[in-house]
Design an enzyme around this catalytic site. Structure first.
Site, PDB file in Angstrom:
ATOM      1  N   HIS B  28      42.966  47.625  36.434  1.00  0.00           N
ATOM      2  CA  HIS B  28      41.745  46.884  36.130  1.00  0.00           C
ATOM      3  C   HIS B  28      40.893  47.707  35.175  1.00  0.00           C
ATOM      4  CE1 HIS B  28      43.170  45.305  40.012  1.00  0.00           C
ATOM      5  NE2 HIS B  28      42.527  44.207  39.742  1.00  0.00           N
ATOM      6  N   HIS B 259      38.706  41.815  32.836  1.00  0.00           N
ATOM      7  CA  HIS B 259      38.806  42.337  34.196  1.00  0.00           C
ATOM      8  C   HIS B 259      40.129  43.078  34.422  1.00  0.00           C
ATOM      9  CE1 HIS B 259      38.347  42.373  38.577  1.00  0.00           C
ATOM     10  NE2 HIS B 259      39.495  41.751  38.717  1.00  0.00           N
ATOM     11  N   GLU B 407      26.674  41.685  62.063  1.00  0.00           N
ATOM     12  CA  GLU B 407      27.750  42.502  62.615  1.00  0.00           C
ATOM     13  C   GLU B 407      28.562  43.199  61.529  1.00  0.00           C
ATOM     14  OE1 GLU B 407      27.368  39.261  63.253  1.00  0.00           O
ATOM     15  OE2 GLU B 407      26.760  39.158  65.363  1.00  0.00           O
TER      16      GLU B 407
END
Lengths: 659, 659
Positions: B28, B259, B407
């Site tokens: 990448h 990308h 959480e």
């Protein structure tokens, strides 16, 4: 709207809730007491619904995302006249077998649109319903589909990541018919919201493009006026309803204990005095009940007009609308798969697993116009967009939702679509990221929603992106989930078979797991039936005598098992290969079938590029397993298979050692 | 700061990255090419670090949350002089065994602070590091602990729910030494960010109380000035760095393909011309390399001064600081548990499982001052605050983090604390909500971080909150995870034993699972050793002859197994009960021990209020199982155990049937 002063209507909710919670000995009074006026405003003046036909497709949807406040919902359902929620049910709140369970449990016939409880899921389901509505509205027009989706929500749902993902995506998609009522009571379980949040929640919504209205949550007229504004605004709306948690219980209201602090008879007595409610427990005076019941009939004219419009449709259009609403599959879908399977068996080319699934879904697109696909920013590598175009703020006809890197809301959106009806909901990402989506997948399994959760990159076979992206424990973790089918096809033929079974499944979700890498064909002969339907089957029977060895495999490892079989055969060992695309289906087969397929009494070796966990039930105490014993590594796929010993040689070795 | 123009330093990152990705054939490039100037500004002018001592406790932490851009990190580590990241490693990028893996893999000795890749984890880890720093700074003073935590982040991390949770909580806690650099390149994997987000990300941060600075991400001086401002601001800072993805590859830059679109030699050649970089692949001119290496020595004076301060500490204080930094347990902790165990065995009272854990942790608090606990808005029902006070924006001495209903970030925060060092990290919620936390738990297991994940409400035994809150598949899903210890103690004595083992464990996380309901004591005699240490042990041996039946159980079901044993004994069946608090530890024992405990050859029946999935390896092909076969239900615990048949009678029946 009843001429009666509305406040007693809200108090009817309060006292039904107090009485039920007192009788149960536990429960959460915070929401029903804090949101009684908000609910009264919505249900008596805005909500389009018909308690006599709870599943009317064009009803407004109502989702109680703060599901612990379930008595609010049950009170509303009883008061407005849902037949299945009688006083008997209210009085058995939280008892085993009651429709009035601790948290609302999906039951559309009772008026319960989704199961809620794990925070954030409900608003994300509501978002999915609003997407479904917009999509179906574009398809069928406002005469058939034109409703709002309302959701009540507390601070918890909005703190959860899934809630934040929803806010961002719903604002982006400009879902104007999605309306949240936030119970802004400044209290969570731990106490003041100051303990864990400082941001201005209103501004957070505004930043995401929402229409935000501040309102006194205990002023029915004000809430009603705000709802009117919300309905007219083209943006999704959030009513910030300033409220007092547990309002009416003087000892607890506005405090931490207001949420679910234990109630006593004296609390109820004091509340009766405070709010001027002289009636006995569970007693709703005739005049108030009848006002509520007329609220329940408010939409009768709309309901009949809608029925008339449906009846007046050209018969083909009507049949299609009714088919889609009922979730029945269209003619022709099975032939698409049959044709594909035949071609795949004939051509027998190695193909990337996920591309095969993409191709199958591409072929289904024209015959399955109700199909919607969500994807978490992996369009290219997961390949399920194909001929679909994007569902956007400007184009509601699009069926592909670019969810961004937001797996959790994607899964819950699909649940909302499925619960809404009229949409065949699929979502796609990498298997390693299913953990991000898992709480939503669990809800699909629990509700029995027929969502298809599609995953690519299903093992170390994805190669050099490394262990973060390589599932090893995830197949097991999903297989452990009740009511979840986990399907891992070995090649294009099995993929079409698995999709056939998944398409038929209505009673729960299916997880469809595909390799990134090319899958060599293992099914080279077309057969009439669907071999994957029984979950596992003998792909290659032992030749030359009684079966000595049974090799079990799934997905990309079936080819390895076949290679091992060839070697064992060459050594004169009669070996069968069993392909096991879906354990759950196999477990439903007769004991005889299972014994025959597994080859009880033969040497059994399984091969799967994943942890052994769960395999032992098919292997017996002396079976062998070739697979992963740790997380993966970054490297080329072929190197990794060799390094971790997931090879035909190892399979042969494990078999030989046991002969 | 080197006098050399800084731009070539950034280009050195670019070309190392291009060359490595070209050689690997994949990778990448978007991040290393887009953030080269940002990284140069940070590493050559601000970051406090010492490549010669990568684990210097007071170094600034740097987390590449957009981990796919790993070549950026590897380039920086090589250029600044980390011995373990030589050119040989850069040249083996993405090859098996290279330190330069596809995504950064936790290796502090190499300068890799955490494993990143699954989006959002890295910034949440960075947040945990900043919490740890603030806590330790309050404890030891700025002379010993005073550093920043920097994290690079892309759009994906910020779209993820966990990222949003982090933004909200870090703003609330006002972590002024946490600084994010956002790679604002307007591109994600699917293409333009317009596909999936419309909100103003800067404003979203501002709403949460962050200090936001807009800056041109390709202007090294501007980024450096912004970092200076960020460091001075008491709020957490976010640099919105406007950047061009893949900058330097003319064919791809600023586009979707920037990308990770495949690079070709021609791309590299064109880039060399465009950026004036005439050097051969992997060649960094001496002058540039030496400028980078001096950047790597920028903090030498600070490093030596810090060492001097540590050396000058009073010996006791120094020992304590070094103990805590090294993660060594203090004297006395084992005695605390020993005393508790003895008392629990003597008193033998039924106690709520989670309260037992709370009590044990309360007793440990004074001897373990490095302990921090995060909890997701369930303080009262999980009971792990006890004597701790809250860590807040105003009070950094507090050890209890009210995480809100978040959480996911809680789990990743604990990982960040553990990776930071100096903190014994624990977090607490209900077991059903572990699914929300699971992606972080996986990262802890993958990195081998000694986080303690504590859960309450571990089965249908929680009663009337219903199936959303009742784990049935979750034990299995966690047991399937490599390097995760899952411990489910049967009573207070086992709880203390399990905590002893968990406290000792440094090589990976422990999941501690407790019942909400009261656990009747099953260990009524104090023994010197820790029986739980071997994972499973014979709790009650068969009496009166050779063992015929072995009953296996964990947690709250051990008492049921004992009751079944009593009945079988009364019928003259010699029955043993095996308690299995931790499968992973049991699996590490010798084959002989395992065979003896399991009683191979006897009738085996397991009982656990959870799915059978995973149990078969201990049961053999003919073993019996008493547990759950579906999700739970809403009702009183005792009614549910009866309804789902998790009773001594059923255990007796299953055993009898097999005798």
């Amino acid at each position: 709207m009843p001429t009666l002063d509305a406040q007693p209507l809200a108090n009817a909710i309060r006292f039904l809730s107090i009485d039920a919670i007192l009788r149960a000995g536990e429960g959460h009074q915070g929401v029903p007491l804090g949101m009684a006026e908000i609910a009264t405003a919505l249900f008596t003046r805005h909500l389009k619904f018909n308690p006599a036909d709870p599943t009317w497709p064009d009803r407004d949807r109502f989702v109680l995302s703060n599901g612990h406040g379930s008595m609010l919902l049950y009170s509303l359902l009883y008061l407005t006249g849902y037949a299945r929620i009688g006083l008997d049910q209210i009085k058995t709140f939280r008892e085993f077998g009651s429709h009035c369970a601790g948290h609302p449990e999906y039951d559309p016939a009772c008026g319960i649109e989704v199961t809620t409880g794990p925070l954030g899921q409900g608003i994300a389901n509501a978002f999915g319903m609003a997407v479904a509505e917009a999509f179906l509205n574009a398809k069928f027009g406002s005469g058939l589909v034109d409703h709002y989706t309302y959701s009540f929500v507390g601070d918890g749902c909005l703190q959860e990541g899934i809630g934040q993902e929803m806010i961002s995506l719903a604002g982006h998609l400009r879902l104007g018919k999605l309306i949240l009522c936030w119970d802004d009571n400044r209290i969570t379980d731990d106490g003041s919201t100051d303990l864990s949040i400082s941001e201005d929640v209103r501004e957070r919504f505004r930043v995401a493009g929402w229409h935000v209205i501040d309102v006194d949550g205990h002023d029915i007229d004000a809430v009603s006026a705000a709802l009117e504004l919300a309905r007219k605004d083209p943006r999704p709306s959030m009513l910030a309803c300033r409220s007092i948690i547990g309002r009416g219980i003087a000892r607890l209201q506005g405090q931490r204990g207001g949420h679910s602090g234990k109630l006593f008879d004296a609390d109820a007595e004091a509340a009766r005095k405070l709010l001027g409610w002289p009636h006995k427990p569970f007693e709703v005076p005739e005049e108030i009940l009848s006002a509520w019941r007329s609220a329940g009939q408010r939409s009768d004219a709309e309901y009949r007009a809608w029925q008339a419009r449906v009846a007046a449709l050209p018969s083909e259009e009507r049949a299609e609308f009714e088919r889609i609403q009922a979730g029945r599959l269209p003619d022709g879908w099975r032939e698409v798969l049959e044709t594909y399977r035949r071609r795949a068996a004939d051509h027998a080319e190695a193909q990337q697993g996920i591309m095969v699934s993409g191709e199958i879904n591409g072929l289904l697109a024209p015959v399955l116009p109700e199909r919607m696909v969500g994807c978490a920013d992996l369009e290219a590598p997961t390949s399920h967009k194909r001929s679909l175009h994007a569902f956007t703020a400007e184009d509601r006809g699009g069926a592909y939702v670019h969810c961004g890197v937001r797996e959790h809301v994607m899964g819950a959106m699909a649940n909302g679509m499925a619960a809404h009806g009229g949409v065949f909901a699929t979502c796609v990402t990498y298997l390693a990221f299913s953990d991000y989506e898992r709480p939503a997948m669990r809800m699909a399994a629990l509700m029995g929603l027929p969502v298809k959760f599609v995953f690519s990159h299903d093992s170390i076979g994805l190669g050099r992106n490394g262990p973060t992206h390589q599932p090893v424990e995830i197949l097991a973790s999903l297989r452990a989930m009740p009511n979840m089918h986990v399907m891992r096809p070995a090649d294009a033929v099995e993929a079409a078979e698995c999709w056939e079974v998944a398409l038929e499944r209505r009673s729960g979700p299916s997880t469809m797991v595909f390799a990134r890498q090319a899958l060599p064909p293992v099914r080279r002969t077309h057969v009439g039936g669907n071999l994957s339907r029984r979950g596992a089957y003998v792909l290659a029977e032992a030749e030359g005598g009684k079966r000595q060895v049974t090799l079990l495999a799934t997905g990309s490892e079936v080819a390895i098992a076949l290679a091992a079989r060839a070697r064992l055969r060459a050594e004169g060992v009669a070996t069968a290969v069993v392909s096991m695309p879906c354990w759950e289906l196999f477990d439903e087969q007769s004991a005889d079938y299972r014994a025959a397929v597994l080859g009880l009494g033969t040497v059994r070796v399984a091969v799967e590029a994943a942890m052994r966990f769960g395999w032992d039930r098919y292997l017996g105490e002396n079976g062998g397993f070739v697979g992963m014993e740790s997380f993966g590594a970054s490297g080329p796929a072929e190197v990794l298979f060799e390094h971790f010993g997931i090879t035909a040689s190892r399979v042969v070795e494990e078999a030989r050692r046991r002969l």
